[in-house]
Design a protein around this motif. Structure first.
Motif, PDB file in Angstrom:
ATOM      1  N   TYR A 221      31.662   6.622  15.308  1.00 47.20           N
ATOM      2  CA  TYR A 221      31.349   5.233  14.972  1.00 47.20           C
ATOM      3  C   TYR A 221      30.921   5.076  13.517  1.00 47.20           C
ATOM      4  CZ  TYR A 221      32.368   3.331  19.486  1.00 47.20           C
ATOM      5  OH  TYR A 221      33.061   2.907  20.592  1.00 47.20           O
ATOM      6  N   THR A 222      30.317   6.108  12.974  1.00 50.65           N
ATOM      7  CA  THR A 222      30.003   6.076  11.545  1.00 50.65           C
ATOM      8  C   THR A 222      31.285   6.033  10.727  1.00 50.65           C
ATOM      9  OG1 THR A 222      27.939   7.288  11.891  1.00 50.65           O
ATOM     10  CG2 THR A 222      28.844   7.282   9.666  1.00 50.65           C
ATOM     11  N   ASN A 223      32.270   6.830  11.144  1.00 51.81           N
ATOM     12  CA  ASN A 223      33.566   6.833  10.450  1.00 51.81           C
ATOM     13  C   ASN A 223      34.297   5.501  10.594  1.00 51.81           C
ATOM     14  OD1 ASN A 223      33.218   9.471   9.578  1.00 51.81           O
ATOM     15  ND2 ASN A 223      34.233  10.352  11.377  1.00 51.81           N
ATOM     16  N   LEU A 224      34.008   4.781  11.677  1.00 49.76           N
ATOM     17  CA  LEU A 224      34.622   3.474  11.877  1.00 49.76           C
ATOM     18  C   LEU A 224      33.969   2.391  11.015  1.00 49.76           C
ATOM     19  CD1 LEU A 224      35.053   3.490  15.767  1.00 49.76           C
ATOM     20  CD2 LEU A 224      36.891   3.530  14.076  1.00 49.76           C
ATOM     21  N   GLY A 225      32.817   2.728  10.428  1.00 50.72           N
ATOM     22  CA  GLY A 225      32.131   1.756   9.582  1.00 50.72           C
ATOM     23  C   GLY A 225      30.872   1.176  10.183  1.00 50.72           C
ATOM     24  N   VAL A 226      30.418   1.758  11.296  1.00 48.78           N
ATOM     25  CA  VAL A 226      29.202   1.279  11.959  1.00 48.78           C
ATOM     26  C   VAL A 226      28.002   2.067  11.445  1.00 48.78           C
ATOM     27  CG1 VAL A 226      28.028   0.957  14.172  1.00 48.78           C
ATOM     28  CG2 VAL A 226      30.520   0.670  14.025  1.00 48.78           C
ATOM     29  N   ASP A 227      26.939   1.347  11.114  1.00 45.89           N
ATOM     30  CA  ASP A 227      25.675   1.982  10.744  1.00 45.89           C
ATOM     31  C   ASP A 227      24.921   2.295  12.036  1.00 45.89           C
ATOM     32  OD1 ASP A 227      23.258   2.759   9.517  1.00 45.89           O
ATOM     33  OD2 ASP A 227      22.523   0.689   9.567  1.00 45.89           O
ATOM     34  N   VAL A 228      24.918   3.570  12.448  1.00 45.85           N
ATOM     35  CA  VAL A 228      24.306   3.969  13.713  1.00 45.85           C
ATOM     36  C   VAL A 228      22.897   4.486  13.457  1.00 45.85           C
ATOM     37  CG1 VAL A 228      24.506   5.412  15.766  1.00 45.85           C
ATOM     38  CG2 VAL A 228      26.578   4.556  14.636  1.00 45.85           C
ATOM     39  N   ARG A 229      21.944   3.925  14.172  1.00 43.42           N
ATOM     40  CA  ARG A 229      20.547   4.356  14.059  1.00 43.42           C
ATOM     41  C   ARG A 229      20.057   4.859  15.410  1.00 43.42           C
ATOM     42  NH1 ARG A 229      17.919   1.785   9.590  1.00 43.42           N
ATOM     43  NH2 ARG A 229      19.549   1.165   8.115  1.00 43.42           N
ATOM     44  N   GLN A 230      19.317   5.972  15.409  1.00 44.56           N
ATOM     45  CA  GLN A 230      18.679   6.481  16.622  1.00 44.56           C
ATOM     46  C   GLN A 230      17.235   6.025  16.607  1.00 44.56           C
ATOM     47  OE1 GLN A 230      20.614  10.310  18.331  1.00 44.56           O
ATOM     48  NE2 GLN A 230      20.368   8.333  19.262  1.00 44.56           N
ATOM     49  N   GLY A 231      16.791   5.415  17.691  1.00 47.88           N
ATOM     50  CA  GLY A 231      15.419   4.953  17.759  1.00 47.88           C
ATOM     51  C   GLY A 231      15.274   3.796  18.730  1.00 47.88           C
ATOM     52  N   HIS A 232      14.041   3.302  18.796  1.00 51.66           N
ATOM     53  CA  HIS A 232      13.742   2.177  19.691  1.00 51.66           C
ATOM     54  C   HIS A 232      13.784   0.876  18.899  1.00 51.66           C
ATOM     55  CE1 HIS A 232      11.955  -0.175  22.889  1.00 51.66           C
ATOM     56  NE2 HIS A 232      11.052  -0.626  22.033  1.00 51.66           N
ATOM     57  N   ALA A 233      14.485  -0.111  19.432  1.00 52.35           N
ATOM     58  CA  ALA A 233      14.626  -1.396  18.748  1.00 52.35           C
ATOM     59  C   ALA A 233      13.788  -2.464  19.442  1.00 52.35           C
ATOM     60  CB  ALA A 233      16.095  -1.820  18.728  1.00 52.35           C
ATOM     61  N   LYS A 234      13.163  -3.298  18.640  1.00 55.30           N
ATOM     62  CA  LYS A 234      12.390  -4.408  19.185  1.00 55.30           C
ATOM     63  C   LYS A 234      12.596  -5.645  18.313  1.00 55.30           C
ATOM     64  CE  LYS A 234       7.803  -5.828  20.746  1.00 55.30           C
ATOM     65  NZ  LYS A 234       6.398  -5.423  20.963  1.00 55.30           N
ATOM     66  N   LEU A 235      12.844  -6.778  18.975  1.00 50.25           N
ATOM     67  CA  LEU A 235      13.029  -8.039  18.264  1.00 50.25           C
ATOM     68  C   LEU A 235      11.673  -8.559  17.783  1.00 50.25           C
ATOM     69  CD1 LEU A 235      15.509  -9.801  20.728  1.00 50.25           C
ATOM     70  CD2 LEU A 235      16.074  -8.616  18.624  1.00 50.25           C
ATOM     71  N   ILE A 236      11.573  -8.836  16.505  1.00 48.38           N
ATOM     72  CA  ILE A 236      10.351  -9.392  15.920  1.00 48.38           C
ATOM     73  C   ILE A 236      10.449 -10.911  15.863  1.00 48.38           C
ATOM     74  CG2 ILE A 236       8.790  -9.343  13.940  1.00 48.38           C
ATOM     75  CD1 ILE A 236       9.091  -6.700  15.537  1.00 48.38           C
ATOM     76  N   ASP A 237      11.598 -11.408  15.530  1.00 56.91           N
ATOM     77  CA  ASP A 237      11.907 -12.837  15.568  1.00 56.91           C
ATOM     78  C   ASP A 237      13.404 -12.941  15.845  1.00 56.91           C
ATOM     79  OD1 ASP A 237      13.434 -12.750  13.110  1.00 56.91           O
ATOM     80  OD2 ASP A 237      11.570 -12.890  11.970  1.00 56.91           O
ATOM     81  N   PRO A 238      13.968 -14.130  15.927  1.00 57.41           N
ATOM     82  CA  PRO A 238      15.386 -14.238  16.301  1.00 57.41           C
ATOM     83  C   PRO A 238      16.375 -13.556  15.368  1.00 57.41           C
ATOM     84  CG  PRO A 238      14.282 -16.339  16.602  1.00 57.41           C
ATOM     85  CD  PRO A 238      13.315 -15.454  15.897  1.00 57.41           C
ATOM     86  N   TRP A 239      15.923 -13.126  14.204  1.00 55.03           N
ATOM     87  CA  TRP A 239      16.857 -12.499  13.256  1.00 55.03           C
ATOM     88  C   TRP A 239      16.425 -11.098  12.813  1.00 55.03           C
ATOM     89  CZ3 TRP A 239      14.525 -17.293  12.587  1.00 55.03           C
ATOM     90  CH2 TRP A 239      15.340 -18.400  12.860  1.00 55.03           C
ATOM     91  N   THR A 240      15.235 -10.680  13.214  1.00 51.36           N
ATOM     92  CA  THR A 240      14.666  -9.433  12.696  1.00 51.36           C
ATOM     93  C   THR A 240      14.458  -8.419  13.811  1.00 51.36           C
ATOM     94  OG1 THR A 240      13.489 -10.727  11.021  1.00 51.36           O
ATOM     95  CG2 THR A 240      12.803  -8.437  11.321  1.00 51.36           C
TER      96      THR A 240
END
Length: 716
Positions: free
Chosen positions: A333-352
């Motif tokens: 997916y990195t080769n396809l152009g996707v920025d892949v991140r490992q970790g836990h994601a949490k929404l802070i506001d509707p855009w962050t």
């Protein structure tokens, strides 16, 4: 009752149409008799008003032509204000009676016959029916009597129809009543319905659409009013979750050159690759080979007891995962152009989104749009004693069992759905003694009884102890032995086991992603609209976390809609299409289905015909000594249009796509029958099923005449 009401209606209609009453419903007649009508009004105002009101209601209710002339007459007799009041209520009441009549006489038949085609319309009417009705009422291009009848065939509520009609017809009624005040000067009806007047109506018709846009803008501002968007965005799209829905969403975004970040906390590929579809099918294959060895005499060979290390079988499962893993890897997916991140994601506001990496470091990214694809996990009930006994789920068994030299001697399985049945059969074939508890009265409870019964008999024949209408009450661990107390139709029994596999369904992963803090409704799944948008239109959801299906291919299907709407929704949005959803349960024989089965058709009150072809007659099934199962096709009565297909056969999953394709593109059984199928293949069964339908619908009269024709040919 319907026949009596219909007869009375026809009689009344005949009286009106075939008497001299109709002579009064002409513009010339009304103009000539206007003075007489006005005299009657002056002498008996209440009686004339009542007669006019009832007459208007009857004509509207019976959809009799002439309502326009009556409206003009009302204006001439009663003036603008009083005439508008009388006609507004009379027309609405009559329209509602016509609406109720169409619903009473026709709706059940129409909905039964065209249920699948009307499904999307029904859903749209249930949600926005009032708005569309209001629009139609404002535009006179659509005859009002036709609107009354057609809306009666939909699920719109009667009260909604009444009040929307009352309001929506008011403007048009006022125009005609006002024209009626000048009845003597009107030359023809065309002088009323002039191009300029129609243009005015057209502008009125556009009004609700403009109003909807304005309301949408206000609603959007209200949703976002507590949040301040960033001045610029780091990404076009951020995707939470690296399972099927997340991977497809990120792939599409990268393909259209959007800047996209994919965040995965655990394993790329999600549950399907690591815990579900892939490992379970690898295990099922090993179990099938072991089963075939024990029953080799079916193939003219000598039965043999398979000798194997269970640890090696489980190692093969992990090897299969490793071979498929590169398809879903970070590198790809990195080769396809996707920025892949490992970790836990949490929404802070509707855009962050805040990303917490495994090392504890944090980073934040902003994005125009966000797709939540966090998947689901096995449901673990809060049950007394469960934490005291060795239990596994469809997620954890792979790690727990991978170091076992032999499979669990006694395995208890809770749940007789697809996962429970698949793993019960596989582990039984690999040497476990499986006891399967299911609280309902059948396995695979969403399937028809004949399907469930066939699967139950097959699993029972292989030695699985199946206990239906049985549920676990509590667990105990005493003297080094795990047991469960189970209630079967009110009788309690005690079952000892070495491990218990919980196969009680899956629940969406909703906690810890900031959904609650943002107020996004999410009880069992994240609440979305038809476009997969959440409370915040720029935040969308796809896959198991969104429902309503927990299937990998549906997650990928939803991901297309979610990502395209996220990236291009300001230009064009697409409603997710669930009309043709295939599903396969990989027991042996496999159970594959698309569309309706008999239970669902009956529950939805849909008329259907059933065609069944038994695969015991199929040459390929006979050659493989797997001649157990059938194809069941549901079609519209006397038509070849497919409503649903259930296949129970060795290769049911591979046979199903032909019917999926046919249903998707509106192809009937005649098309399937007319397609060449290679011999000898399992797919030939599809053609034979279509042939069974054709035989049952052969025109008997024509066949009789053909027999006579050929008999005559033999004699001549």
């Amino acid at each position: 009752m319907k026949k009596i009401v219909l007869a009375c209606t026809v009689l009344l209609l005949g009286v009106i149409l075939f008497t001299q009453f109709g002579d009064y419903l002409t513009l010339t007649s009304m103009q000539q008799n206007l003075a007489q009508f006005q005299d009657w009004r002056d002498q008996q105002p209440i009686l004339v008003t009542l007669v006019f009101f009832v007459l208007y209601v009857l004509m509207t209710a019976l959809s009799i032509p002439g309502a326009t002339l009556l409206t003009l007459a009302g204006g001439a007799l009663f003036g603008l204000a009083w005439g508008l009041a009388i006609i507004s209520f009379a027309s609405t009441l009559g329209a509602t009676l016509a609406f109720i009549g169409a619903r009473f006489f026709l709706r059940d038949w129409v909905q039964k016959r065209f249920h699948q085609r009307l499904k999307a319309i029904n859903q749209g009417v249930e949600k926005d029916g009032g708005f569309y009705l209001f629009t139609l009422r404002l535009v006179p291009v659509f005859p009002f009597f036709l609107i009354n009848l057609l809306m009666g065939l939909t699920p719109i509520k009667t009260w909604t129809f009444y009040w929307v009609s009352q309001v929506g017809m008011l403007a048009g009624t006022a125009v005609y009543v006002n024209a009626g005040t000048q009845l003597a000067q009107i030359d023809s009806l065309s002088s009323i319905v002039s191009p300029s007047l129609l243009a005015s109506f057209a502008l009125l018709g556009i009004f609700p659409w403009i109003a909807k846009l304005v309301l949408g803008f206000i609603k959007k501002r209200r949703v976002y009013e507590q949040h301040q968007p960033p001045k610029h965005f780091d990404r076009n799209l951020i995707v939470l979750g690296g399972g099927a829905a997340g991977l497809v969403s990120a792939y599409i975004a990268a393909t259209v050159k959007a800047k996209v970040t994919l965040i995965e906390q655990q394993h790329m590929g999600g549950d399907c690759l690591n815990f579900g579809c892939v490992p379970s099918k690898a295990l099922i294959k090993s179990a099938k080979v072991a089963h075939q060895m024990r029953h080799a005499e079916r193939y003219g060979l000598t039965n043999a007891t398979p000798e194997f290390s269970f640890k090696t079988v489980m190692a093969r499962v992990q090897d299969v995962i490793s071979q498929i893993e590169p398809h879903d890897s970070i590198e790809r997916y990195t080769n396809l152009g996707v920025d892949v991140r490992q970790g836990h994601a949490k929404l802070i506001d509707p855009w962050t989104v805040r990303i917490t990496s495994p090392d504890g470091s944090e980073d934040t990214l902003t994005s125009r749009s966000i797709v939540i694809a966090t998947g689901a996990r096995p449901f673990v009930p809060k049950m007394k004693g469960l934490d005291d006994v060795p239990y596994v789920t469809s997620d954890t068994l792979w790690q727990t069992f991978k170091d076992l030299d032999v499979p669990p001697k006694r395995l208890l399985v809770l749940g007789g759905g697809p996962i429970g049945c698949e793993l019960s059969q596989a582990l039984q074939r690999l040497g476990s003694q499986v006891t399967l508890l299911e609280k309902s009265e059948s396995l695979l409870s969403r399937e028809d009884k004949d399907v469930s019964s066939l699967v139950k008999d097959k699993l029972a024949a292989e030695g699985i102890d199946i206990r239906l209408q049985t549920h676990a009450t509590h667990f105990v661990f005493e003297d080094g032995q795990a047991s469960v107390y189970a209630s079967e139709k009110g009788k309690e029994s005690r079952i000892e086991f070495d491990y218990v596999l919980l196969a009680l369904g899956r629940q969406a992963r909703l906690e810890g992603f900031g959904l609650e803090e943002l107020g996004i409704p999410c009880e069992r799944t994240i609440e979305t609209n038809a476009f997969l948008e959440t409370l915040y239109p720029n935040i969308l959801a796809a896959g198991d976390v969104a429902g309503p299906y927990q299937l990998t291919h549906v997650a990928a299907h939803q991901a297309w809609y979610a990502s395209v709407n996220a990236l291009f929704g300001q230009l064009k949005r697409f409603k997710a299409d669930y009309r043709v959803i295939p599903a396969v349960t990989f027991v042996e024989p496999q159970v594959a289905r698309v569309g309706l089965n008999e239970a669902e058709a009956n529950a939805q009150n849909i008329d259907y015909e059933v065609t069944v072809y038994d695969v015991s007659d199929l040459d390929r099934a006979i050659t493989e000594s797997q001649a157990t199962g059938f194809i069941k096709v549901l079609t519209e009565p006397n038509k070849d249009r497919i409503l649903g297909v259930t296949i129970v056969a060795e290769q049911a999953g591979e046979m199903l796509p032909e019917f999926v394709l046919a249903m998707k593109h509106g192809l009937g059984l005649n098309k399937v029958l007319g397609t060449i199928h290679a011999y000898p293949t399992w797919a030939e069964a599809n053609k034979y099923a279509a042939g069974e339908w054709k035989k049952s619908h052969a025109p008997k009269a024509i066949m009789t005449w053909l027999a006579r024709y050929h008999a005559w040919r033999r004699r001549s």
